[in-house]
Design a protein around this motif. Structure first.
Motif, PDB file in Angstrom:
ATOM      1  N   GLY A 296      24.594  21.067  56.724  1.00  0.00           N
ATOM      2  CA  GLY A 296      24.104  20.974  58.089  1.00  0.00           C
ATOM      3  C   GLY A 296      24.707  22.009  59.023  1.00  0.00           C
ATOM      4  N   ILE A 297      25.003  23.193  58.491  1.00  0.00           N
ATOM      5  CA  ILE A 297      25.600  24.245  59.308  1.00  0.00           C
ATOM      6  C   ILE A 297      24.748  25.502  59.206  1.00  0.00           C
ATOM      7  N   PRO A 298      24.853  26.403  60.215  1.00  0.00           N
ATOM      8  CA  PRO A 298      24.113  27.660  60.141  1.00  0.00           C
ATOM      9  C   PRO A 298      24.541  28.465  58.928  1.00  0.00           C
ATOM     10  N   SER A 299      23.588  29.142  58.312  1.00  0.00           N
ATOM     11  CA  SER A 299      23.895  29.914  57.122  1.00  0.00           C
ATOM     12  C   SER A 299      24.891  31.042  57.399  1.00  0.00           C
ATOM     13  N   THR A 300      24.820  31.637  58.612  1.00  0.00           N
ATOM     14  CA  THR A 300      25.772  32.701  58.956  1.00  0.00           C
ATOM     15  C   THR A 300      27.199  32.179  58.969  1.00  0.00           C
ATOM     16  N   LYS A 301      27.364  30.962  59.467  1.00  0.00           N
ATOM     17  CA  LYS A 301      28.702  30.374  59.537  1.00  0.00           C
ATOM     18  C   LYS A 301      29.291  30.194  58.147  1.00  0.00           C
ATOM     19  N   LEU A 302      28.469  29.712  57.203  1.00  0.00           N
ATOM     20  CA  LEU A 302      28.953  29.533  55.838  1.00  0.00           C
ATOM     21  C   LEU A 302      29.237  30.877  55.182  1.00  0.00           C
ATOM     22  N   SER A 303      28.368  31.862  55.420  1.00  0.00           N
ATOM     23  CA  SER A 303      28.553  33.181  54.836  1.00  0.00           C
ATOM     24  C   SER A 303      29.843  33.831  55.320  1.00  0.00           C
ATOM     25  N   ALA A 304      30.098  33.720  56.646  1.00  0.00           N
ATOM     26  CA  ALA A 304      31.316  34.313  57.209  1.00  0.00           C
ATOM     27  C   ALA A 304      32.561  33.616  56.669  1.00  0.00           C
ATOM     28  N   SER A 307      33.219  34.713  53.010  1.00  0.00           N
ATOM     29  CA  SER A 307      33.800  36.058  52.938  1.00  0.00           C
ATOM     30  C   SER A 307      35.279  36.021  53.322  1.00  0.00           C
ATOM     31  N   LYS A 308      35.580  35.254  54.366  1.00  0.00           N
ATOM     32  CA  LYS A 308      36.970  35.133  54.803  1.00  0.00           C
ATOM     33  C   LYS A 308      37.821  34.454  53.733  1.00  0.00           C
ATOM     34  N   TYR A 309      37.247  33.431  53.096  1.00  0.00           N
ATOM     35  CA  TYR A 309      37.978  32.692  52.067  1.00  0.00           C
ATOM     36  C   TYR A 309      38.281  33.583  50.863  1.00  0.00           C
ATOM     37  N   LYS A 310      37.272  34.331  50.403  1.00  0.00           N
ATOM     38  CA  LYS A 310      37.484  35.217  49.251  1.00  0.00           C
ATOM     39  C   LYS A 310      38.524  36.283  49.566  1.00  0.00           C
ATOM     40  N   LYS A 311      38.466  36.820  50.790  1.00  0.00           N
ATOM     41  CA  LYS A 311      39.433  37.844  51.178  1.00  0.00           C
ATOM     42  C   LYS A 311      40.852  37.285  51.170  1.00  0.00           C
ATOM     43  N   ARG A 312      40.991  36.051  51.663  1.00  0.00           N
ATOM     44  CA  ARG A 312      42.320  35.423  51.701  1.00  0.00           C
ATOM     45  C   ARG A 312      42.858  35.198  50.280  1.00  0.00           C
ATOM     46  N   VAL A 313      41.963  34.755  49.382  1.00  0.00           N
ATOM     47  CA  VAL A 313      42.383  34.554  47.988  1.00  0.00           C
ATOM     48  C   VAL A 313      42.772  35.877  47.363  1.00  0.00           C
ATOM     49  N   ALA A 314      41.987  36.951  47.624  1.00  0.00           N
ATOM     50  CA  ALA A 314      42.284  38.269  47.064  1.00  0.00           C
ATOM     51  C   ALA A 314      43.614  38.787  47.569  1.00  0.00           C
ATOM     52  N   GLN A 316      46.138  36.992  48.421  1.00  0.00           N
ATOM     53  CA  GLN A 316      47.203  36.246  47.710  1.00  0.00           C
ATOM     54  C   GLN A 316      47.448  36.825  46.329  1.00  0.00           C
ATOM     55  N   GLN A 317      46.381  37.365  45.738  1.00  0.00           N
ATOM     56  CA  GLN A 317      46.496  37.911  44.393  1.00  0.00           C
ATOM     57  C   GLN A 317      46.934  39.378  44.413  1.00  0.00           C
ATOM     58  N   GLY A 318      47.110  39.918  45.624  1.00  0.00           N
ATOM     59  CA  GLY A 318      47.579  41.297  45.712  1.00  0.00           C
ATOM     60  C   GLY A 318      46.482  42.309  45.783  1.00  0.00           C
ATOM     61  N   GLY A 319      45.228  41.889  46.088  1.00  0.00           N
ATOM     62  CA  GLY A 319      44.112  42.826  46.171  1.00  0.00           C
ATOM     63  C   GLY A 319      43.399  42.672  47.488  1.00  0.00           C
ATOM     64  N   ALA A 320      42.245  43.245  47.587  1.00  0.00           N
ATOM     65  CA  ALA A 320      41.396  43.146  48.778  1.00  0.00           C
ATOM     66  C   ALA A 320      39.995  42.780  48.372  1.00  0.00           C
ATOM     67  N   ALA A 321      39.325  41.938  49.192  1.00  0.00           N
ATOM     68  CA  ALA A 321      37.980  41.462  48.852  1.00  0.00           C
ATOM     69  C   ALA A 321      36.976  42.587  48.984  1.00  0.00           C
TER      70      ALA A 321
END
Length: 321
Positions: A296-304, A307-314, A316-321
């Protein structure tokens, strides 16, 4: 049809001999007699109103086991909710035809709208289908046969658009493959004919953001599907040669990041969505568009957020998304 002297019109009807069997003697008795003849057309002609700008029908219909229901245009409802003045669109009538037997079958199904007034028009149609004549109906009801013909024809024309929607719906049910679920029927929505002009629904009411949001998540889905199916040759053309030293060792590779997400299930306080679970749903066949809809959320909100979540995980792993 021939025009004769003194204002008379001669009409010649031809028919095959088999249809006259048992009736030739009766017809011969009509020679030089005054005879009233009533003829039914094999088609029902009616008009469909369409938006002259979009060339789309004004009305649409939803059909189910309970009948045919006119669908209220979403644009009209949205304009009412937002108190926006309705834009006057140019409307034109387009002539259509449908077989009389289809319309009568729809009426006899019990799903047709009830005729207005006290006349038992549905009963008349049922009796006509059994061979009863207009003259017999006229004598039984105490009105002229011409009046009965006019009432029946008017009712047939009124229900013809609904009959067309019902006919398409019942044909779809017959042709539907065995084992197909009702959910599959809903996806195709075959019972909805004469769709309202969808492109008009957002004019002057909504911005283009929702459309852009949808396209963004659709692009994300397509991008992930493409990445999953790239061959070594395609990766080489795209500059992602798997043979390039160190290419497969990059910790920020999308597949590696998703593996980390599913294995370690990292959580960040400023990102409110359970992306490990959502990613499992994505791997299970759902698209990001569908997932956004269920949340029940805008698709842009989920997409953003993704992207932020993957970048944060990357990171932590020493890389960049």
């Amino acid at each position: 049809m021939n025009l004769k002297p003194k204002g008379e019109v001669e009409i010649v009807l031809t028919t095959d001999l088999s249809s006259l069997r048992g009736n030739i003697e009766r017809i011969s008795e009509m020679i030089d007699q005054k005879v009233h003849v009533a003829m039914d057309s094999t088609v029902v002609s009616y008009n469909v109103q369409i938006n002259a700008r979009t060339e789309k029908p004004i009305k649409s219909y939803r059909v189910d086991e309970k009948g045919v229901h006119e669908v209220k245009p979403e644009g009209d409802q949205l304009e009412m909710d937002l108190d926006v003045a309705k834009r006057q669109e140019p409307i034109k009538d387009v002539p259509e035809e449908i077989g009389r037997e289809v319309v009568d079958a729809f009426i006899l199904s019990g799903l047709a709208p009830r005729p207005e007034g006290w006349y038992p028009i549905e009963d008349w149609v049922a009796q006509l289908s059994k061979g009863v004549t207009y003259q017999w109906l006229a004598e039984e009801n105490g009105i002229s046969s011409g009046r009965i013909i006019d009432l029946v024809d008017e009712y047939r024309r009124a229900v013809a658009p609904s009959a067309a929607a019902w006919d398409a719906w019942r044909k779809n049910k017959v042709e539907q493959p065995a084992g197909e679920t009702e959910a599959d029927e809903d996806d195709e929505d075959p019972g909805v004919l004469h769709e309202v002009g969808d492109e008009d629904l957002n004019d002057g009411v909504e911005s283009d953001h929702d459309e852009e949001d949808a396209e963004e998540l659709e692009d994300l889905d397509k991008e992930e599907e493409t990445e999953d199916t790239l061959s070594d040759w395609e990766r080489q053309v795209l500059g992602e040669d798997p043979q390039t030293p160190g290419a497969s060792d990059k910790p920020a590779d999308r597949a590696d990041i998703e593996t980390v997400i599913l294995a370690e299930r990292p959580v960040f306080e400023d990102i409110p969505y359970d992306f490990p679970t959502l990613l499992e749903r994505r791997k299970g066949g759902e698209t990001w568009m569908q997932i956004a809809g269920t949340l029940g959320i805008p698709s842009t909100k989920l997409s953003a957020a993704w992207s932020k979540y993957k970048k944060r995980v990357a990171e932590q792993q020493g890389g960049a998304a």
